[in-house]
Enzyme design. Sequence first.
Site, PDB file in Angstrom:
ATOM      1  CG  HIS A  80      -4.581   4.693  -2.839  1.00  0.00           C
ATOM      2  ND1 HIS A  80      -5.816   4.981  -2.959  1.00  0.00           N
ATOM      3  CD2 HIS A  80      -4.484   3.908  -3.829  1.00  0.00           C
ATOM      4  CE1 HIS A  80      -6.552   4.684  -3.919  1.00  0.00           C
ATOM      5  NE2 HIS A  80      -5.587   3.717  -4.359  1.00  0.00           N
ATOM      6  CG  HIS A 124      -7.472  -1.282  -3.975  1.00  0.00           C
ATOM      7  ND1 HIS A 124      -7.345  -0.483  -2.798  1.00  0.00           N
ATOM      8  CD2 HIS A 124      -6.847  -0.594  -5.178  1.00  0.00           C
ATOM      9  CE1 HIS A 124      -6.807   0.637  -3.367  1.00  0.00           C
ATOM     10  NE2 HIS A 124      -6.752   0.651  -4.638  1.00  0.00           N
ATOM     11  CG  HIS A 134      -1.472   2.707 -11.411  1.00  0.00           C
ATOM     12  ND1 HIS A 134      -2.182   3.838 -11.301  1.00  0.00           N
ATOM     13  CD2 HIS A 134      -1.807   1.851 -10.608  1.00  0.00           C
ATOM     14  CE1 HIS A 134      -3.267   3.452 -10.342  1.00  0.00           C
ATOM     15  NE2 HIS A 134      -3.060   2.298  -9.846  1.00  0.00           N
ATOM     16  CD  GLU A 177      -6.526   3.591  -7.868  1.00  0.00           C
ATOM     17  OE1 GLU A 177      -6.709   2.558  -7.477  1.00  0.00           O
ATOM     18  OE2 GLU A 177      -5.331   4.135  -7.600  1.00  0.00           O
TER      19      GLU A 177
HETATM   20 FE   FE2 Z   1      -5.862   2.093  -5.828  1.00  0.00          FE
END
Ligand code: FE2
Lengths: 131, 284
Positions: free
Chosen positions: B12, B59, B196, B243
Site C-alpha cells: 500500500h 501510519h 522496505h 507490515e
Molecule cells: Fe504501511
Amino acid sequence: MSMKKDYEDIPGTFVFDADRSREGYHLNQFCISLRLQKNRDAFNANEEAYLDKYPMKPEQRDAVLKRDWNRLLELGGNIYYTSKLAANDGINFQNLAGLMTGMGVDAYRDMMLNGGRKVDGNRFKKEWGEE
Amino acid sequence: MARITAGVGVSHVPAIGVAMDTKITDQPYWQPVFKGFEKSREWMKEKKPDVIFLVYNDHCTAFDASCIPTFALGCAAEFQPADEGWGPRPVPVVKNHQKLASHIAQSLILDEFDITIMNEMEVDHGLTVPLSVMYGDMTPEDEWPALVIPLAVNVVQYPAPTGNRCFNLGKAIRKAVESFDEDLNVVIFGTGGMSHQLQYKRAGLINAEWDKRFLDLLTEDPVFASKIPHVEYLREAGSEGVEMVMWHVMRGALDEEVVEVHRHYHVPASNTAVGHIILENKAA
Ligand SMILES: [Fe+2]
C-alpha cells in the site's frame, strides 16, 4: 526485569519499541500535529512559539529546528512521525531517505532503481564494523 | 450466509496513490507497477465482492502515540480519507457494512480476540491505496463498488502482533463471517510490505529473494510462514517490512488449500518492493 532485544544488532536501524516510544513521545506528538493544515500554518508562522506547546527535551527541540533527520530518530522519533515534519517542508519519503542515508537524493533514487540496498553485508552491526 | 471466497495481498505504498492522483501512472517509472494490476482489475470485475474486509495499518494518521490499539475494527457508517500532511486523497468516501462489522466485532470478542471498536475513524493510504490499485481511478463523486470493513493493525510500535496471532485472527474472522445470515461475497485483503526500510542509514533495503519466498509460502505452507519471528522481518525485509504480518490475517481466513490466480512483484515504488497476490479458495 528486562526483555532481551534480539533486534539491537541490526545496523543502521532503530526499532521503535516501548523504550523509544517513551523517550520520543512529545517529539512524535508534535510531529503528528503537523498532519493538519491549521497546525502547519501555525508552525510555519512561528516555529519556536509552536514548539513551546510540546514539552520535549532541548536536544529534541534543537533537532526539529535544525531538521536533523537522523538525530530526531536517535532521540526517540519514529519515521512515520518525522515524515510529517518532512512533508511540511516538501520532502517526500524517498527524498527523506536520501538525506538520512547521507547518499543524497539522486544517488538514493538510482540505488532504488537498481533494485535497492542489498541485504548481504547489511544484516548485522558487525558487518558495518560496529559492535 | 456470508462467505469469504478469496484473498488479496497487496502493498500500500503511499507514492502509488500519489502517482494515481497526479495522473502519472504511464510514466516509465510507474508503468511496470501498474501493469501488474491490469489483471487484478479484471478479476475484481468478475469477482464482484459485496464486501471487502481490509486489513491494513494506520501510519500515525487516525492514531497518534497517545493510543495504540493492536487490532482496531472499523464499525462506523463511513470513513473519510484522511489528510496525512499533504491533503486528503481525492477518492470516494469508504462505506461500511455496519451490521456485518458489528457482528464480526461481537463474534471476535467472544472468541477471545479483544479488539478495539472504532465508531469514528479516518483512513489513510494504507486502506485507500489497495482499493485504488484494485479498482482503478475513482473520483470523490464516485462510489467504491464494494462496502469495506477496515481492520487497523498496529505495526508502528514494536511489537506488532505475531504472525501466528494474525493467522488465528483470520480464522476467527472467517468463522464470524460464516455465521452472518445475509448472502454476501466477501473478499479479504492483507496489505503492506513487501521488503522496505524507510528510516535511518539502512533505508532502501530490498530483499527480493526473501519476498518471493514469502509469496510462495503463502500458498504452500502458510502455517510455517505465520511462525516467522519479528526479528527475521526486521533484519531480512527491513524495519518497515514487518507490515507483512498483516498478510497472515488474510491467509488465515482462507481454506487450507488455495489456488494462486495472480502474482505481481516489482522494485521499486519509492522506497519499497511492490508485492501482490490473489488467492482463491479451491472450493469457491
Ligand atoms: Fe504501511
